[in-house]
Write an enzyme that holds these catalytic residues in place. Structure first.
Site, PDB file in Angstrom:
ATOM      1  N   SER A 181       0.801  -1.217   0.000  1.00  0.00           N
ATOM      2  CA  SER A 181       0.000   0.000   0.000  1.00  0.00           C
ATOM      3  C   SER A 181       0.836   1.270   0.000  1.00  0.00           C
ATOM      4  O   SER A 181       0.370   2.309  -0.445  1.00  0.00           O
ATOM      5  CB  SER A 181      -0.954   0.000   1.190  1.00  0.00           C
ATOM      6  OG  SER A 181      -0.259  -0.167   2.400  1.00  0.00           O
ATOM      7  N   HIS A 209      -5.501  -2.987  -2.879  1.00  0.00           N
ATOM      8  CA  HIS A 209      -5.136  -2.034  -3.939  1.00  0.00           C
ATOM      9  C   HIS A 209      -5.113  -2.661  -5.332  1.00  0.00           C
ATOM     10  O   HIS A 209      -4.881  -1.956  -6.311  1.00  0.00           O
ATOM     11  CB  HIS A 209      -3.770  -1.410  -3.623  1.00  0.00           C
ATOM     12  CG  HIS A 209      -3.790  -0.636  -2.344  1.00  0.00           C
ATOM     13  ND1 HIS A 209      -4.247   0.657  -2.267  1.00  0.00           N
ATOM     14  CD2 HIS A 209      -3.476  -1.003  -1.079  1.00  0.00           C
ATOM     15  CE1 HIS A 209      -4.176   1.070  -1.008  1.00  0.00           C
ATOM     16  NE2 HIS A 209      -3.712   0.081  -0.265  1.00  0.00           N
ATOM     17  N   LYS A 239     -11.727   1.444  -1.857  1.00  0.00           N
ATOM     18  CA  LYS A 239     -10.712   1.998  -2.753  1.00  0.00           C
ATOM     19  C   LYS A 239     -11.274   2.013  -4.173  1.00  0.00           C
ATOM     20  O   LYS A 239     -12.199   2.767  -4.436  1.00  0.00           O
ATOM     21  CB  LYS A 239      -9.411   1.227  -2.554  1.00  0.00           C
ATOM     22  CG  LYS A 239      -8.851   1.618  -1.176  1.00  0.00           C
ATOM     23  CD  LYS A 239      -7.840   0.729  -0.574  1.00  0.00           C
ATOM     24  CE  LYS A 239      -7.475   1.281   0.806  1.00  0.00           C
ATOM     25  NZ  LYS A 239      -6.885   0.294   1.696  1.00  0.00           N
TER      26      LYS A 239
HETATM   27  C1  LIG Z   1      -6.971   0.119   3.202  1.00  0.00           C
HETATM   28  C2  LIG Z   1      -6.380  -1.201   3.508  1.00  0.00           C
HETATM   29  C3  LIG Z   1      -6.981  -2.076   4.410  1.00  0.00           C
HETATM   30  C4  LIG Z   1      -8.155  -1.694   5.262  1.00  0.00           C
HETATM   31  O1  LIG Z   1      -9.327  -1.639   4.532  1.00  0.00           O
HETATM   32  P1  LIG Z   1     -10.499  -0.691   5.053  1.00  0.00           P
HETATM   33  O2  LIG Z   1     -11.687  -1.139   4.291  1.00  0.00           O
HETATM   34  O3  LIG Z   1     -10.070   0.688   4.740  1.00  0.00           O
HETATM   35  O4  LIG Z   1     -10.634  -0.932   6.525  1.00  0.00           O
HETATM   36  C5  LIG Z   1      -6.443  -3.336   4.557  1.00  0.00           C
HETATM   37  N1  LIG Z   1      -5.348  -3.703   3.877  1.00  0.00           N
HETATM   38  C6  LIG Z   1      -4.711  -2.873   3.035  1.00  0.00           C
HETATM   39  C7  LIG Z   1      -3.495  -3.326   2.315  1.00  0.00           C
HETATM   40  C8  LIG Z   1      -5.205  -1.580   2.831  1.00  0.00           C
HETATM   41  O5  LIG Z   1      -4.570  -0.746   2.026  1.00  0.00           O
END
Ligand SMILES: *Cc1c(COP(=O)(O)O)cnc(C)c1O
Length: 385
Positions: A181, A209, A239
């Site tokens: 990320s 992602h 996302k």
């Molecule tokens: C954003 C993210 C999460 C968490 O997801 P949310 O729905 O925002 O709680 C988990 N793992 C990774 C790699 C992320 O980038």
């Protein structure tokens, strides 16, 4: 006692401020998008994870409105009590079909899904093998599970294999981000799946992602052509999908086990069913989103070309996450501030979120070519200074 604790917190905040590590929230006065109003400024937004520009897409707004009219707003209970709706069922089935797995389970957030999967599958006497750059939610999940926490250097397959070979744990779970990320690079998932088979482990892939972006939108496993009953796939929906929430896709028996045993699934209120209804619309947009993904790739290529020409320190990323490494926290903050003065919003990411300070530039299909060119020209000027 209370007052000395408050003094201590104040002191800790002061120390963070002195080290350039104080965090504060910036407040948006417009919907998520390429151009946003933040704390009174109009900024071109290179901070969000809204990779396909769907967060405020008219089809999702219409689906959420229709969902609210059909189902109301609150779900009213946890999934196992009275909070599981036809909309959740339909979205889970459509999601599983989309990613090509037999079953899927929806969660209110990706953070909760990670806590749920890891704690339901491993405990004392078991072992989790985790990349050191994994997302914080995965690390928290392992700590909560009480399994042995074996971390390997970023993408280091040799060390991973050594740890697996040495392990006498009853159950073995390999846990990785598919797309890292803060770095934007991919885990070597084909090789990891081969190791999972050799050492009889499961492989849990957090594709927060990759989903919507890679593999024609189906995610990193589809991009790499990987399929196996040993694979558990997490897609977060806040996302690229433009929603909020998460889906775990896996074998039906694993999904049934999560429903029965995963405390972070059981003891929380179900996400509003209107979001599941919007999720069906999001899957359609992702399916039809080849043009959006082309735009995204074009922006990333233009950015990397321009940054390489000016000697910026990029990482080996082909995804919309494009970090520029800088020498220290203050430089990262100064660059982020200078960009903001010129109308661009780019996050400075610092320890402890990452080991080394950086600007994290995130691209979206919602950006225009002109916005991307403007960012590149501004960065070239600032990095030379
Ligand atoms: C954003 C993210 C999460 C968490 O997801 P949310 O729905 O925002 O709680 C988990 N793992 C990774 C790699 C992320 O980038």
């Amino acid at each position: 006692m209370v007052f000395s604790l408050l003094d201590e917190l104040q002191q800790s905040l002061r120390e963070r401020a002195d080290a350039g590590l104080l965090r504060r929230r910036r407040t948006l006065a417009t919907p998520q998008g390429a151009l946003v109003e933040v704390d009174g400024l109009q900024l071109v937004n290179f901070c969000s994870n809204d990779y396909l520009g769907l967060a405020a897409h008219p089809d999702l707004i219409a689906a959420a409105q229709a969902g609210a009219a059909r189902w109301g707003v609150g779900s009213g209970a946890a999934h196992l009590v009275a909070g599981h709706f036809v909309a959740h069922e339909a979205f889970e089935q459509a999601f599983a079909a989309f990613v090509g797995r037999p079953a899927a389970l929806s969660f209110a957030t990706g953070y909760l899904a990670n806590l749920a999967v890891v704690t339901a599958l491993v405990g004392r006497g078991d072992a989790v093998f985790a990349d050191k750059l994994n997302h914080a939610s995965l690390n928290d999940a392992v700590v909560l599970s009480r399994a042995d926490f074996k971390r390997f250097a970023h993408n280091d397959l040799v060390q991973l294999e050594r740890l697996l070979a040495e392990s006498t744990a009853r159950r073995k779970l390999i846990v990785v981000d598919a797309v890292f990320s803060m770095d934007g690079d991919l885990a070597p998932l084909a090789e990891m799946l081969a190791l999972a088979e050799r050492y009889d482990a499961l492989l849990y892939v957090d594709d927060a992602h990759g989903f919507g972006v890679l593999g024609d939108g189906r995610g990193t496993l589809a991009e790499l052509g990987l399929q196996s009953p040993r694979l558990i796939q997490l897609a977060t929906l806040g996302k690229a999908a433009g929603l909020g929430g998460a889906m775990v896709a896996a074998e039906p028996v694993l999904i049934d086990w999560l429903v029965n045993a995963a405390r972070p699934y059981i003891y929380t209120t179900a996400a509003p069913p209107l979001l599941a209804q919007a999720g069906l619309a999001s899957l359609r947009l992702i399916t039809e989103g080849a043009g959006l993904r082309d735009t995204l790739r074009r922006h990333v290529a233009a950015f990397r070309g321009a940054m390489q020409a000016c000697g910026a320190q990029l990482l080996d990323s082909a995804t919309p996450i494009q970090p520029i490494l800088v020498q220290d926290n203050q430089r990262a903050l100064a660059l982020s501030d200078a960009l903001r003065e010129r109308g661009y919003w780019v996050a400075a990411i610092r320890p402890p979120t990452v080991p080394t300070p950086r600007l994290r530039v995130c691209f979206s299909a919602a950006h225009s070519d002109e916005q991307v060119a403007g960012l590149c020209a501004t960065l070239q000027e600032l990095l030379r200074a």
